[in-house]
Write an enzyme that holds these catalytic residues in place. Structure first.
Site, PDB file in Angstrom:
ATOM      1  N   ASN A 415       8.213  -7.458   4.913  1.00  0.00           N
ATOM      2  CA  ASN A 415       8.959  -6.230   4.637  1.00  0.00           C
ATOM      3  C   ASN A 415       8.345  -5.475   3.464  1.00  0.00           C
ATOM      4  OD1 ASN A 415      11.527  -4.525   4.752  1.00  0.00           O
ATOM      5  ND2 ASN A 415      11.510  -5.211   2.612  1.00  0.00           N
ATOM      6  N   GLU A 416       7.805  -4.310   3.754  1.00  0.00           N
ATOM      7  CA  GLU A 416       7.463  -3.291   2.754  1.00  0.00           C
ATOM      8  C   GLU A 416       6.344  -3.635   1.778  1.00  0.00           C
ATOM      9  OE1 GLU A 416      11.049  -1.864   0.890  1.00  0.00           O
ATOM     10  OE2 GLU A 416      11.647  -0.783   2.684  1.00  0.00           O
ATOM     11  N   LEU A 417       5.543  -4.662   2.055  1.00  0.00           N
ATOM     12  CA  LEU A 417       4.461  -4.942   1.099  1.00  0.00           C
ATOM     13  C   LEU A 417       3.405  -3.841   1.094  1.00  0.00           C
ATOM     14  CD1 LEU A 417       5.796  -7.751   1.039  1.00  0.00           C
ATOM     15  CD2 LEU A 417       3.516  -8.721   0.821  1.00  0.00           C
ATOM     16  N   SER A 464       6.437  -4.126   7.971  1.00  0.00           N
ATOM     17  CA  SER A 464       7.351  -3.032   8.292  1.00  0.00           C
ATOM     18  C   SER A 464       7.661  -2.320   6.986  1.00  0.00           C
ATOM     19  CB  SER A 464       8.638  -3.579   8.905  1.00  0.00           C
ATOM     20  OG  SER A 464       9.507  -2.533   9.270  1.00  0.00           O
TER      21      SER A 464
END
Ligand code: BMA
Length: 835
Positions: A415-417, A464
């Site tokens: 998530n969001e890295l 994502s």
């Protein structure tokens, strides 16, 4: 094979104080054990969370005795199995060191043959506080991370433990320890460890199943496929056959919710000694279609050859102590999702790989799963071989555990890295970001390799959000990939700005609200129950926080009349925000092919983005979702300046929808100015614009007109179209209402609402209780609720319009009798919520 359940008779103590050993619950954790013994206060109540932080700094010991029977001990293989240990721990048996473990997300099978003896045996697990380990590692190299609310928690990325336990912008800080999933002993000579099932869907409609058992045995085996207990195919495999194939000539295919049924088949591998291993599968072919088109590159899920729009939300752990989650909680939440028209849920990467019950329910309800690996909003030591080994074991174990499930749609790396915490043009670690090489080692190499090898079918997506083309740092690429659009909540843009979205797949966006008064009462004292005070703010963890909620609230609604009205209006502004986005997404289906809002559920009570609170109470958003995710939906799109209102119908049923749209222009007093009816025919998985109503013109025919604008743009004076004009659209099929929606040219705060006289008639038949509602004047978003009781209605925050009665079913209710329901029922029109 023998299985000996070892969940009972555990004791625990603080490592520093051996004398206070107390009974423990397994599966469980140290916090729930301390709560059970009254040794820590309830961290949900007021600001008591701060009084439990000490627990994470201590080491905790869990131990028990057990007496294996001779028939266990005589077996050549004795495995002590832990389905989940949280997290850094040492296992001792009979005072001898056995091994150390360091990953909460993996199942352990430990060969204990040489450690067990006849008679009394003792197992001891010592859980080290993760904090000294994190501190030491972080001193060597700081791991940049977001959502760190306490300096003690720097370095959390070094530990493979549920990240949100260290605190998140919707939850408390309570990193725990313990035996969080079952423990048992396996004693055997032969064993079916696992098996893999692959499906090939042939052009003639048949399905070929390839079943490859993983045997700890020199034995022949049998594979049987059955449906509702009746075998449909069976074959024998000899000891030398690594796999066998079975054909299902006339398969009954599995579909996502709304597009067909969810038939499930049982696959059973058995040995001659009677031992069996079973899995439940669904026959379906799932693809992620990424192909060039006029907008760039699609991001579209195709199931059994049909392109399907994804509707759903993001899922977080339902409890900060996940061992405490009950099957009924999963059932209520997932059933609520399915009833609200969802077909996809994203298991977000800061939590856990969920329990089997969760995936069982998703298989049964047709909820596809976007499954993140457990990495979120932080950098990770991808350069460290030991860390990579640990991650690999976790990935292999979870992919093997979930790969057969029909609900599994996507494996996602994190998530969001990619939105800032990794810098792709950088080779050094900085205070804010990790270099590309450490990132790629995990998310471009290790994880996709595991998915390809162990699963082989389910698509892998590195992050994502992720942009597969161009600059990878441009994470919200409108032309390709998925997006997390936070321009409203964090960016301060108006809700309507979401109508400019042209993303391909929206996997996150959201807006916060407060839960119901009953939920607020559960964690506050009476003196805390006002908008601005210490306790209410303590239960708000997002930076922009309550200021943001109120800013938007006052942009759309008037000043709330009291505390409870404020709570409800925050829910309405939240619901409205997501509705605007969802209706737009459905209107541009084909360009955008999915929308998952942030977030479905909660892990404590407070102001969060959830649509269902931690007690399972539906917020307004969940009801609105039921309307904007409905299989067929009518939506309205106003054009302020020209005074037109476009009427759209979106169809997510498997077949073409044929019905009527009835539209009515009316004043808030209920005076009908114009009306009409259009017959519509909308193909499956499309949206059609049915008509564009020239409301200004219609209005003039019926009387005075204030459109297009009362006051010009840019003047600094509030803009409003006609404040006394509503457009109602009702979609019917054979005369039965399927969807109802409202459009207006001014925001609700400027509407000329008057006090409605609402009639509610309660009836009961063998299908349950029903409430039929009608109103003398227009009453949009009319709220139904029960005084001091809970209920879920088939619809709520309903638009009551004179001449358009509406019947709502009481789907579940905490009250027993119809009389109790009648006296508890409260109906609140919007006009009563604000001044
Ligand atoms: C998202 C999530 C979470 C977070 C939420 C709200 O992007 O991935 O990290 O809780 O935003 O800030």
């Amino acid at each position: 094979m023998h299985t000996l359940n070892l969940n009972q008779n555990w004791f625990f103590h603080n490592r520093a104080d051996r004398s206070t050993s107390l009974p423990a619950t397994v599966p469980g954790c140290v916090h729930t054990d301390l709560l059970d013994h009254g040794l820590i206060p309830d961290p949900w109540y007021r600001d008591q969370e701060k009084d439990i932080h000490w627990v994470a700094r201590e080491d905790w010991v869990y131990e028990r005795e057990f007496y294996p029977e001779d028939e266990h001990l005589r077996h050549s293989n004795l495995l002590l199995c832990f389905d989940g240990l949280d997290t850094l721990c040492t296992l001792e048996i009979n005072d001898r060191d056995v091994c150390r473990m360091h990953n909460m997300h993996v199942r352990h099978e430990i060969d204990v043959k040489e450690f067990l003896r006849p008679g009394r045996n003792q197992i001891r697990l010592t859980f080290d506080s993760p904090l000294p380990h994190m501190r030491k590692k972080d001193a060597e190299l700081r791991m940049p991370s977001w959502n760190i609310f306490h300096e003690d928690f720097y370095g959390k990325s070094y530990v493979r433990k549920m990240a949100c336990a260290f605190g998140w912008d919707w939850g408390l800080m309570a990193p725990t320890a313990g035996i969080w999933r079952p423990v048992y002993l396996l004693a055997f000579e032969n064993r079916i460890r696992d098996f893999r099932v692959d499906q090939t869907h042939n052009d003639d409609g048949s399905v070929l199943l390839t079943v490859a058992p993983d045997l700890h045995a020199e034995a022949d085996y049998t594979v049987t496929i059955s449906r509702n207990g009746t075998p449909v195919a069976s074959t024998a495999g000899a000891v030398r056959d690594p796999e066998v194939c079975l054909s299902i000539p006339a398969p009954d295919c599995w579909w996502p919710n709304g597009m067909g049924g969810q038939p499930l088949y049982d696959v059973c591998v058995s040995l001659a000694d009677g031992q069996t291993c079973r899995k439940r599968i669904g026959l379906r072919k799932l693809e992620l279609i990424r192909q060039p088109d006029t907008h760039g590159e699609s991001f579209r899920f195709r199931v059994n050859g049909r392109d399907i729009f994804m509707k759903g939300g993001n899922w977080i752990p339902c409890d900060v102590f996940p061992s405490r989650i009950q099957p009924e909680t999963y059932r209520h939440l997932l059933d609520s999702c399915a009833r609200s028209g969802m077909n996809m849920i994203r298991v977000w990467g800061g939590g856990i790989y969920e329990h089997e019950t969760f995936y069982d329910l998703c298989d049964e309800l047709g909820l596809l799963i976007w499954q993140d690996f457990m990495f979120a909003c932080a950098s990770f030591p991808g350069f460290d071989p030991e860390f990579l080994e640990n991650v690999k074991a976790e990935a292999v174990d979870n992919v093997r555990r979930l790969r057969h499930r029909p609900c599994l749609a996507l494996w996602c790396g994190n998530n969001e890295l990619e939105q800032g915490i990794v810098q792709f043009d950088q080779t050094e670690w900085t205070a804010k970001a990790m270099p590309a090489s450490a990132y790629e080692a995990i998310f471009d190499q290790l994880l996709p390799e595991v998915v390809a090898r162990e699963d082989g079918h389910t698509p892998y997506w590195p992050c994502s959000p992720h942009s597969p083309h161009g600059d990878r740092g441009q994470f919200n690429n409108p032309a390709c990939g998925d997006a997390h659009a936070w321009s409203v909540w964090f960016g301060g843009q108006p809700l309507e700005a979401q109508r400019n979205w042209s993303y391909r797949f929206m996997s996150e966006f959201g807006f916060q609200s407060f839960p119901e008064l009953r939920t607020i009462e559960s964690f506050t004292a009476p003196e805390d129950r006002s908008l601005v005070n210490w306790v209410m703010d303590y239960h708000q963890r997002s930076g922009p926080g309550n200021m943001t909620i109120y800013k938007y609230l006052l942009d759309w609604f008037r000043e709330p009349v009291d505390f409870e009205s404020s709570l409800i209006l925050t829910q309405l502004i939240q619901g409205l925000c997501i509705q605007v986005a969802a209706e737009h997404a459905r209107r541009i289906q084909g360009q955008m092919d999915g929308l998952l809002y942030w977030q479905i559920n909660d892990l404590w009570p407070g102001a969060t983005w959830s649509s269902i609170d931690v007690y399972g109470r539906w917020k307004a958003l969940q009801y609105l979702a039921r309307r904007f995710f409905a299989p067929v939906m009518v939506s309205l799109l106003e054009e302020q300046e020209s005074g037109t209102m476009a009427v759209h119908v979106s169809n997510h049923r498997p077949d073409t929808f044929i019905g009527d749209v009835q539209w009515t222009l009316l004043t808030f007093a209920g005076e009908v100015l114009a009306s009409g009816k259009e017959t519509v025919q909308v193909p499956s998985q499309t949206n059609c614009e049915i008509i564009s109503l020239e409301c200004d013109k219609q209005r003039r025919l019926g009387g005075e007109s204030k459109l297009p604008l009362e006051i010009g743009k840019g003047s600094g004076i509030p803009i409003a179209g006609d404040r006394d004009l509503l457009v109602l659209a009702v979609l019917t099929e054979n005369g039965v209402e399927q969807s109802r929606n409202l459009g207006a040219f001014a925001k609700p705060k400027y509407w000329k609402l008057t006090e409605p006289d609402i009639t509610a008639t309660l009836t009961r038949d063998e299908r349950g209780s029903f409430i039929t509602l009608s109103s003398t004047v227009c009453s949009p978003w009319t709220r139904l609720h029960l005084q001091d009781a809970d209920a879920v209605f088939s619809d709520n925050y309903v638009h009551l319009i004179p001449g358009f009665p509406l019947t709502v079913r009481v789907e579940s209710c905490s009250l027993e009798s119809q009389d109790q329901l009648e006296s508890a029922l409260r109906i609140t029109p919007l006009v009563d919520l604000f001044r």
